[in-house]
Motif scaffolding. Structure first.
Motif, mmCIF file in Angstrom:
data_model
loop_
_atom_site.group_PDB
_atom_site.id
_atom_site.type_symbol
_atom_site.label_atom_id
_atom_site.label_comp_id
_atom_site.label_asym_id
_atom_site.label_seq_id
_atom_site.Cartn_x
_atom_site.Cartn_y
_atom_site.Cartn_z
ATOM 1 N N TRP A 162 0.831 -1.210 0.000
ATOM 2 C CA TRP A 162 0.000 0.000 0.000
ATOM 3 C C TRP A 162 0.863 1.256 0.000
ATOM 4 O O TRP A 162 0.499 2.260 -0.605
ATOM 5 N N PHE A 163 2.012 1.172 0.651
ATOM 6 C CA PHE A 163 2.918 2.319 0.693
ATOM 7 C C PHE A 163 3.539 2.558 -0.683
ATOM 8 O O PHE A 163 3.647 3.704 -1.141
ATOM 9 N N LYS A 164 3.936 1.489 -1.359
ATOM 10 C CA LYS A 164 4.544 1.614 -2.675
ATOM 11 C C LYS A 164 3.598 2.279 -3.664
ATOM 12 O O LYS A 164 4.021 3.091 -4.490
ATOM 13 N N ARG A 165 2.320 1.932 -3.592
ATOM 14 C CA ARG A 165 1.357 2.493 -4.539
ATOM 15 C C ARG A 165 1.162 4.001 -4.351
ATOM 16 O O ARG A 165 0.729 4.683 -5.279
ATOM 17 N N ARG A 166 1.506 4.515 -3.195
ATOM 18 C CA ARG A 166 1.335 5.942 -2.918
ATOM 19 C C ARG A 166 2.593 6.759 -3.213
ATOM 20 O O ARG A 166 2.573 7.976 -3.092
ATOM 21 N N GLN A 167 3.677 6.095 -3.589
ATOM 22 C CA GLN A 167 4.946 6.765 -3.812
ATOM 23 C C GLN A 167 5.195 6.981 -5.303
ATOM 24 O O GLN A 167 4.580 6.332 -6.148
ATOM 25 N N PRO A 168 6.118 7.868 -5.673
ATOM 26 C CA PRO A 168 6.457 8.061 -7.085
ATOM 27 C C PRO A 168 7.195 6.859 -7.660
ATOM 28 O O PRO A 168 7.609 5.953 -6.929
ATOM 29 N N ALA A 169 7.355 6.854 -8.968
ATOM 30 C CA ALA A 169 8.016 5.737 -9.636
ATOM 31 C C ALA A 169 9.505 5.669 -9.314
ATOM 32 O O ALA A 169 10.124 4.612 -9.451
ATOM 33 N N LEU A 170 10.084 6.759 -8.905
ATOM 34 C CA LEU A 170 11.483 6.797 -8.484
ATOM 35 C C LEU A 170 11.548 7.589 -7.186
ATOM 36 O O LEU A 170 11.091 8.731 -7.124
ATOM 37 N N LEU A 171 12.085 6.977 -6.146
ATOM 38 C CA LEU A 171 12.188 7.695 -4.878
ATOM 39 C C LEU A 171 13.527 7.408 -4.211
ATOM 40 O O LEU A 171 14.249 6.484 -4.588
ATOM 41 N N ARG A 172 13.857 8.239 -3.232
ATOM 42 C CA ARG A 172 15.122 8.156 -2.512
ATOM 43 C C ARG A 172 14.874 7.710 -1.083
ATOM 44 O O ARG A 172 14.007 8.260 -0.405
ATOM 45 N N LEU A 173 15.613 6.688 -0.668
ATOM 46 C CA LEU A 173 15.481 6.165 0.680
ATOM 47 C C LEU A 173 16.618 6.720 1.541
ATOM 48 O O LEU A 173 17.787 6.477 1.249
ATOM 49 N N PRO A 174 16.314 7.464 2.590
ATOM 50 C CA PRO A 174 17.366 8.020 3.445
ATOM 51 C C PRO A 174 18.154 6.921 4.160
ATOM 52 O O PRO A 174 17.596 5.905 4.591
ATOM 53 N N ILE A 175 19.454 7.136 4.276
ATOM 54 C CA ILE A 175 20.345 6.236 4.997
ATOM 55 C C ILE A 175 21.099 7.043 6.048
ATOM 56 O O ILE A 175 21.638 8.109 5.754
ATOM 57 N N TYR A 176 21.132 6.513 7.267
ATOM 58 C CA TYR A 176 21.910 7.108 8.350
ATOM 59 C C TYR A 176 22.845 6.024 8.882
ATOM 60 O O TYR A 176 22.377 4.996 9.364
ATOM 61 N N ARG A 177 24.140 6.266 8.791
ATOM 62 C CA ARG A 177 25.079 5.217 9.172
ATOM 63 C C ARG A 177 26.325 5.809 9.829
ATOM 64 O O ARG A 177 26.628 6.997 9.690
ATOM 65 N N ASP A 178 27.045 4.943 10.551
ATOM 66 C CA ASP A 178 28.309 5.342 11.149
ATOM 67 C C ASP A 178 29.323 5.706 10.072
ATOM 68 O O ASP A 178 29.400 5.034 9.027
ATOM 69 N N ARG A 179 30.084 6.773 10.320
ATOM 70 C CA ARG A 179 31.245 7.025 9.461
ATOM 71 C C ARG A 179 32.335 6.051 9.872
ATOM 72 O O ARG A 179 32.731 5.993 11.025
ATOM 73 N N LEU A 180 32.823 5.278 8.912
ATOM 74 C CA LEU A 180 33.817 4.256 9.191
ATOM 75 C C LEU A 180 35.200 4.887 9.348
ATOM 76 O O LEU A 180 35.459 5.985 8.833
#
Length: 237
Positions: A162-180
């Motif tokens: 249901w979430f996918k159907r409400r989103q655009p055809a191309l989207l950006r997923l945020p990433i938060y990670r440790d700096r190595l």
């Protein structure tokens, strides 16, 4: 190095890193301290037990596969004898969110963590006891590669239909990670007090970590096509 991926999904989650007094906030993505606490509970460690250095030393990152909705709950408490009333508290949660959390470390250590999560010694919660785990945590076998590369791979995108159907055809997923350790400083990094030094309720302690913010692009075949072209009035090439 190897990476173990966890799927953090439930009706409610809450990952506080700056809660004070009667206000219990949540940040928009899972905290390292919260996920390490979840792992420690699965291993059967108590809050008063010392935290293993090898656990704290794991590199940690999160990808937001399904952005949730912030909700607020008001709570009132009284003592058992009803003589004492406590202040009204505000507690914040993230509803209907799906996160992919990755931990990078030695394969033998990650395999032990995976086994503990599959057969936990204590009940597991997503940040607070009011947020029990609703789906299997472990997302497949260990992945080979760096934490960054594994989180950028969107072939395992876990958002609901249901979430996918409400989103655009191309989207950006945020990433938060440790700096190595081998990475240069980045303008998009921030300092977060989110490294657990003690879970003891009498004196909880946390250290600082450096968090980088990136994005992973994902193609969404079920997404909504753009229906507005601001340059259409100028004609085609």
């Amino acid at each position: 190095m190897s990476v173990l991926l966890l799927k953090l999904a439930a009706p409610l989650q809450s990952w506080g890193v700056a809660s004070r007094f009667a206000r219990r906030d949540t940040q928009q993505y899972p905290s390292k301290s919260g996920v390490l606490g979840l792992i420690a509970a699965a291993q059967g460690r108590r809050r008063t037990d010392p935290i293993e250095e090898e656990l704290v030393g794991l590199a940690f990152g999160v990808r937001i596969d399904q952005q949730g909705t912030m909700v607020r709950d008001f709570q009132v408490a009284v003592s058992l004898d009803e003589r004492t009333k406590y202040p009204l508290s505000q507690r914040y949660y993230i509803a209907d969110a799906v996160f992919i959390a990755g931990i990078q470390g030695e394969p033998s250590l990650l395999e032990g963590i995976r086994d503990a999560l599959l057969r936990p010694k204590f009940p597991l919660y997503l940040g607070r006891r009011s947020c029990p785990v609703a789906e299997p945590l472990v997302l497949g076998d260990l992945r080979e590669g760096s934490l960054r590369d594994v989180l950028l791979d969107t072939s395992n995108w876990q958002a609901s239909e249901w979430f996918k159907r409400r989103q655009p055809a191309l989207l950006r997923l945020p990433i938060y990670r440790d700096r190595l350790p081998d990475e240069m400083p980045d303008v998009l990094e921030e300092q977060v007090r989110d490294v657990p030094l003690s879970f003891d309720p009498v004196r909880r302690e946390y250290g600082w970590r450096t968090v980088l913010n990136e994005h992973a692009q994902v193609l969404n075949p079920q997404g909504k096509a753009a229906n507005h072209d601001p340059l259409a009035a100028f004609g085609g090439a």
